[in-house]
Motif scaffolding. Structure first.
Motif, PDB file in Angstrom:
ATOM      1  N   TYR A  55       6.012  60.209  21.307  1.00 29.46           N
ATOM      2  CA  TYR A  55       6.536  61.106  20.124  1.00 29.46           C
ATOM      3  C   TYR A  55       5.558  61.821  19.647  1.00 29.46           C
ATOM      4  N   ALA A  56       4.193  61.633  19.582  1.00 30.37           N
ATOM      5  CA  ALA A  56       3.057  62.548  19.238  1.00 30.37           C
ATOM      6  C   ALA A  56       3.028  63.688  20.078  1.00 30.37           C
ATOM      7  N   GLY A  57       3.203  63.542  21.313  1.00 29.62           N
ATOM      8  CA  GLY A  57       2.858  64.478  22.255  1.00 29.62           C
ATOM      9  C   GLY A  57       4.001  65.443  22.375  1.00 29.62           C
ATOM     10  N   GLU A  58       5.307  65.084  22.136  1.00 31.12           N
ATOM     11  CA  GLU A  58       6.450  65.971  22.235  1.00 31.12           C
ATOM     12  C   GLU A  58       6.338  66.894  20.968  1.00 31.12           C
ATOM     13  N   ALA A  59       6.089  66.096  19.787  1.00 33.24           N
ATOM     14  CA  ALA A  59       6.002  66.725  18.406  1.00 33.24           C
ATOM     15  C   ALA A  59       4.829  67.978  18.564  1.00 33.24           C
ATOM     16  N   ILE A  60       3.675  67.747  19.344  1.00 34.44           N
ATOM     17  CA  ILE A  60       2.694  68.667  19.214  1.00 34.44           C
ATOM     18  C   ILE A  60       3.041  69.820  20.224  1.00 34.44           C
ATOM     19  N   LEU A  61       3.671  69.510  21.321  1.00 34.46           N
ATOM     20  CA  LEU A  61       4.229  70.577  22.252  1.00 34.46           C
ATOM     21  C   LEU A  61       5.268  71.378  21.431  1.00 34.46           C
ATOM     22  N   GLU A  62       6.253  70.988  20.588  1.00 29.20           N
ATOM     23  CA  GLU A  62       7.215  71.453  19.622  1.00 29.20           C
ATOM     24  C   GLU A  62       6.480  72.627  18.889  1.00 29.20           C
ATOM     25  N   LYS A  63       5.404  72.178  18.358  1.00 26.90           N
ATOM     26  CA  LYS A  63       4.618  72.751  17.112  1.00 26.90           C
ATOM     27  C   LYS A  63       3.790  74.106  18.148  1.00 26.90           C
ATOM     28  N   MET A  64       3.092  73.545  19.277  1.00 30.83           N
ATOM     29  CA  MET A  64       2.532  74.608  19.896  1.00 30.83           C
ATOM     30  C   MET A  64       3.538  75.649  20.571  1.00 30.83           C
ATOM     31  N   GLY A  65       4.821  75.339  21.005  1.00 30.14           N
ATOM     32  CA  GLY A  65       5.717  76.174  21.386  1.00 30.14           C
ATOM     33  C   GLY A  65       6.076  77.249  20.482  1.00 30.14           C
ATOM     34  N   GLU A  66       6.130  76.889  19.114  1.00 28.79           N
ATOM     35  CA  GLU A  66       6.130  77.867  17.945  1.00 28.79           C
ATOM     36  C   GLU A  66       5.197  78.939  17.963  1.00 28.79           C
ATOM     37  N   ILE A  67       3.986  78.798  18.653  1.00 28.05           N
ATOM     38  CA  ILE A  67       3.044  79.702  18.771  1.00 28.05           C
ATOM     39  C   ILE A  67       3.031  80.885  19.809  1.00 28.05           C
ATOM     40  N   SER A  68       3.190  80.137  20.928  1.00 31.25           N
ATOM     41  CA  SER A  68       3.155  80.776  22.198  1.00 31.25           C
ATOM     42  C   SER A  68       3.188  79.760  23.218  1.00 31.25           C
TER      43      SER A  68
END
Length: 288
Positions: A231-244
């Motif tokens: 869960y932590a990994g996918e949440a981080i990926l989602e946030k990073m995806g909002e950047i680029s």
């Protein structure tokens, strides 16, 4: 590979039982929710007034089971004495897994229960990686994400943890019997004999109580460890995806590693938990 053809896929079908677990809430407006939204409910004709909630994580988990089944069925459909590249790869994977599990659980337990350990490792690994596929979570159904990383939902990992706990208890009863099972937990340890064995019985009983608490906590620990990391990994990926997409790349590489490690850790712990309880039984169960 006959043992795999006959047994390994049974676990994939049992994944459907996860639908009886409590359903999650809706996705939050921002970020990945800890709860998976329910896409639809299937009425249970044999249980009036109740339904089977189908969440997007359940859809992904069942999809992973289907994909795994198809891949391995194709690889073992027409077994050849001189294998082709795909069959050779499948055999290498299972030979490596078998040797690894054998080093943890011993020959007897591996021979009898490898079907589970191979299934759980590959199913968790594939579920972890399918959750990293670009576009997962973007396709919607009635305003809800149609797919979600299966192990990023606590309901999935709780199912996996307690499903193993049930199997562990059944296997211990088969391998030890109820009397030996209880004696292994509460009985004298260290090969003590004579009067000292009876003097220390209260101590061994107290140690047994602690052991029972440890056994009860194991499925919870298995579930929490797997869920927390994925869960932590996918949440981080989602946030990073909002950047680029470039911001996501190093974290994506890390999650590929984490996905493998978490599947391996689940395999190792389940094998060791069984070996710890049934350990030393190899002499009583010679290989058939």
């Amino acid at each position: 590979m006959n043992f795999f053809r006959n047994k390994a896929f049974l676990f994939g079908a049992s994944a459907l039982a996860m639908g009886i677990l409590p359903a999650g809430a809706e996705e939050h407006a921002e970020g990945l929710s800890k709860d998976a939204p329910v896409l639809w409910n299937i009425d249970l004709p044999f249980w009036p007034g109740h339904s089977l909630p189908v969440s997007n994580s359940l859809v992904m988990f069942c999809l992973a089971a289907v994909v795994l089944t198809v891949i391995l069925r194709i690889g073992t459909w027409k077994m050849k004495r001189i294998p082709g590249k795909f069959q050779n790869f499948i055999e290498w994977v299972f030979e490596t897994l078998y040797n690894f599990v054998e080093s943890l659980a011993g020959k007897h337990l591996t021979k009898r229960y490898f079907w589970y350990f191979a299934s759980i490792f590959l199913l968790i690994l594939l579920s972890n990686y399918m959750g990293l596929i670009p576009g997962v979570g973007e396709i919607t159904y009635e305003g809800k994400p149609l797919l979600r990383g299966a192990n990023a939902d606590l309901a999935t990992t709780v199912f996996l943890g307690f499903f193993y706990a049930i199997l562990w208890f059944i296997w211990c009863m088969v391998e030890q019997g109820p009397i030996h099972f209880i004696n292994h937990i509460f009985g004298p340890k260290g090969g003590l004999t004579g009067a000292m064995k009876y003097v220390l019985l209260p101590v061994f009983f107290f140690v047994g109580i602690i052991d029972l608490i440890s056994i009860a906590v194991r499925p919870v620990a298995l579930a929490a460890r797997l869920f927390g990391n994925i869960y932590a990994g996918e949440a981080i990926l989602e946030k990073m995806g909002e950047i680029s997409c470039f911001a996501m790349m190093p974290f994506m590489a890390l999650e590929i590693l984490v996905g493998f490690v978490q599947a391996l850790v689940f395999l190792m712990l389940t094998a060791l938990f069984l070996k710890t309880q049934v350990g030393g039984e190899e002499e009583e169960h010679p290989a058939a």
